[in-house]
Design an enzyme around this catalytic site. Structure first.
Site, PDB file in Angstrom:
ATOM      1  CE  LYS A 125      81.590  33.634  75.535  1.00 38.53           C
ATOM      2  NZ  LYS A 125      80.028  33.750  75.853  1.00 38.53           N
ATOM      3  CG  ASP A 219      71.776  38.273  78.813  1.00 33.94           C
ATOM      4  OD1 ASP A 219      71.192  39.151  79.012  1.00 33.94           O
ATOM      5  OD2 ASP A 219      72.918  38.059  78.532  1.00 33.94           O
TER       6      ASP A 219
END
Length: 746
Positions: A125, A219
């Site tokens: 990432k 989240d």
């Protein structure tokens, strides 16, 4: 002061300026120094935030309140930041060769890469911030790395390493080739309820692992649950995670995905209950194929989350189990206190559902049924053993009880027959005694003595009569002793005129208290015969003699004068004794007693008891015990009446012979060996009021049957013991399996 001439665009609009910039100029938002060549009046960090905003706006990126935080810095227009170098041809980053782009988001892109040093495929990432990213964005990116590095759980995506490449931050993590749970739902639709519960149990335990280490995810959504090649779920994306002991990075900021937010999270308040709510939304999505709240705008969605109850999952999927639906709806409660107290509590509820264990709201019947479903083998063994026991044990008891009842009825019938036989024997003996008294009363010498008032002659006659019936030739003597223990004469007024007793009792008069016995039952009965001019005898109630204190019954007969008128009463007494002559019937189990009605004492309106035991094996001479027995009283009443005077020695009807299976011997008070329950037969002695009782101790009579019942119960228990051992083994096996690592709670 260095002055550089440059063309730049200020934040109010494009314009070309050609003026010097002071090297110490500060950013109006963060107060950092602005480089001389900066294109706007912003530092590089804030400028990166503007670039993110522009990129989100152009690509219709996800709703993120952090956009609003930097909205006031956005220029009227802008360009999308450049893509990572990897997209421009440079595919080697920190020892990792990029293979292809997997996904992208507001913070960065995710690539599949090959770790050249470790020889493994990873997910890389990379942050999208360019060379000088915003401090907020950098802090969020670093927070994800920091949060992930603290965790070690099989269902949380592990971080391998983090670094920087040409000013861009990146980190590598385990590559999940199964894609996201959101993608799985898009391809396959709703999952099987049990598969969904099993998957969410693992996710909930992973989230509990987060909470135990002081981290809130904030989240949680199906897109952030990644699947490996085996389909195992892994929690990922900790970009907005928050430490429980820290304040939010932006005070009051609303972070997360609104469709998965708890009501309080939409107002910026985050606790562990928010993650539990988000887990409930994911579970709802898995079992129904859709989210609990949808809307055209963010405001509409938030309003529904806060004020509209979610639709029951069973209304969407009617075959859904009620318990799983209730678990899901409890996670979606508006009030945080009504949800599960922790992600672990949710995981335990899901495990109970998968194990068919009762939930906390289950009734006792439901709990029992769930236990049966979980432990079918053990329940079957228990049912078999219990059924066997319920059949064998009652059968054994029934067999023994029936045998005992039959034996009890048999003994009672035998005792009734014995009582009737003894009553006949007693009646025969009483007739013999009555004949002796009747002959003595008919003596002319007795009538003359009474008419002349010759007291010495009357006493001499009493003595001679007593001695006469000591002679067996008269047929009255029943054994070595005479049955009579006294003779006495009353005039027609009931006054004592003469007597002879054994042992001899001196006859005397007491002027203040004459010996008047007109109140006695023996006088009343004999005088009733005299009034009818009957030459017969009367068997009286039991008296307690005022002369010697002995209990006895009497046989009395009227004495008539030469003209046939009654002039007096002759009375013979028979004292209570162990045998009353020869009236003893005993075997190894039964005893015979004789009960008789009791006469009252002088100056007493009623007798001390209705009956007394006149004959008993343990009696001393003249002894008697009171008896209050309803059956004896009924027999006395039924056998008397008019027949009591005219035919006292007549045979009663057979219907008066009866029995009892719960007779209590009154002699048990002084003689404890007669305590307990007796089986008794009762038979009246003619119309005298006397009752013969033949009694058998129940415990001794039914000993063999009770022994059989114990043997049958023992055999039944022995027969059931293998099943009981199997039940214990099965219970141990279930207990051991319950502690196995496969279901051990983390």
């Amino acid at each position: 002061m260095d002055i550089e001439k440059t063309t730049r665009r200020d934040h109010r609009g494009p314009k070309a300026v050609d003026q010097p910039r002071a090297s110490g100029e500060r950013c109006p938002h963060c107060r950092e120094a602005i480089p001389a060549d900066a294109p706007l009046d912003l530092c590089p960090s804030c400028l990166f935030g503007v670039g993110l905003l522009v990129r989100h706006r152009l690509s219709a990126g996800p709703l993120d309140p952090l956009d609003d935080e930097l909205a006031d810095t956005a220029p009227p227009s802008g360009e999308r930041p450049p893509e990572p170098a990897a997209e421009s041809g440079d595919r080697l980053i920190g020892g990792h060769r990029l293979v292809h782009r997997i996904d992208g988001g507001g913070q960065g892109d995710v690539f599949e890469a090959r770790d050249l040093r470790m020889g493994r495929d990873v997910a890389l990432k990379m942050f999208l911030g360019g060379e000088r990213p915003s401090r907020v964005a950098v802090r969020r990116f670093q927070g994800e790395v920091k949060a992930s590095a603290k965790l070690d759980h099989p269902n949380i995506v592990p971080i391998y390493e983090a670094g920087e490449h040409k000013g861009r931050l990146y980190f590598t993590m385990k590559l999940m080739r199964g894609g996201s749970l959101a993608g799985e739902l898009e391809r396959e639709g709703a999952l099987d309820p049990k598969d969904a519960a099993a998957l969410m149990e693992k996710v909930a335990r992973a989230v509990h692992h987060l909470h135990q280490r002081g981290i809130l995810h904030r989240d949680l959504k199906s897109a952030n649950i990644l699947l490996d090649e085996a389909g195992e779920p892994h929690v990922a994306d900790f970009g907005v995670a928050k430490h429980l002991d820290e304040s939010a990075w932006l005070t009051g900021a609303v972070v997360g995905t609104v469709l998965y937010m708890a009501p309080e999270q939409t107002d910026g308040h985050t606790t562990a209950h928010c993650d539990v709510y988000s887990l409930g939304v994911i579970l709802y999505e898995l079992i129904t194929g859709r989210l609990p709240f949808m809307g055209e705008t963010r405001a509409e969605i938030v309003a529904k989350i806060k004020h509209v109850p979610p639709e029951d999952p069973r209304a969407i999927s009617p075959r859904l189990d009620r318990d799983l639906a209730r678990i899901c709806l409890r996670c979606l409660e508006k009030d945080p206190e009504l949800r599960y107290g922790s992600a672990d509590a949710l995981a335990l509820a899901l495990r109970r559902y998968l194990n068919r264990e009762p939930q906390e709201w289950a009734t006792r019947i439901e709990r029992a049924w769930r236990w049966y479903l979980r432990h079918a083998m053990t329940a079957g063994l228990i049912a078999a053993v219990v059924t066997f026991a319920l059949i064998m044990m009652p059968s054994a008891v029934t067999i023994a009880s029936e045998r005992a009842s039959a034996k009890r009825a048999q003994i009672q019938q035998v005792n009734m027959n014995s009582a009737a036989m003894v009553a006949g024997t007693v009646l025969s003996q009483l007739r013999a005694l009555s004949d002796a008294v009747e002959r003595a009363a008919a003596e002319p010498a007795l009538a003359r003595a009474i008419q002349d008032g010759d007291v010495p002659a009357m006493e001499a006659l009493c003595k001679s009569t007593y001695q006469r019936y000591e002679d067996p030739s008269y047929g009255v003597k029943l054994n070595e002793n005479s049955p009579f223990d006294m003779w006495f004469i009353l005039d027609k007024h009931g006054v004592l005129k003469g007597q002879y007793a054994k042992p001899p009792v001196e006859f005397y008069r007491r002027p203040s208290s004459p010996f008047e016995y007109a109140w006695r039952d023996y006088y009343k009965g004999a005088w009733a015969l005299a009034e009818k001019r009957l030459r017969s005898t009367y068997v009286s109630r039991v008296i307690k003699s005022e002369n010697d204190g002995f209990h006895k019954f009497t046989i009395s007969a009227p004495v008539y004068g030469s003209d046939g008128t009654p002039i007096g009463i002759l009375v013979a007494g028979v004292a209570a004794a162990p045998n009353l002559g020869s009236l003893v019937v005993r075997d190894t189990q039964s005893i015979t007693v004789l009960a008789a009605p009791r006469d009252r004492d002088r100056d007493a309106p009623e007798p001390p008891s209705s009956h007394v035991i006149l004959l008993h094996p343990d009696y001393a001479y003249g002894e008697a015990m009171p008896l209050e027995n309803e059956q004896v009283r009924r027999l006395d009443e039924a056998s008397r009446g008019a027949q009591r005077i005219e035919r006292p020695l007549g045979l009663p009807p057979p219907s008066l012979v009866t029995s009892s299976d719960d007779y209590r011997d009154p002699v048990a008070d002084p003689y404890s060996r007669y305590d307990g329950r007796w089986l008794a037969g009762f038979a009246p002695v003619g119309n005298t009021g006397m009752v013969v009782i033949v009694q058998t101790r129940e415990a001794e009579a039914l000993e063999s049957e009770r022994s059989l019942a114990k043997q049958l119960a023992t055999w039944a228990a022995i027969s059931a013991s293998p099943g009981a051992i199997l039940v214990l083994f099965a219970a141990w096996h279930v207990r051991r399996r319950g502690a196995s690592p496969s279901i051990r709670r983390t």
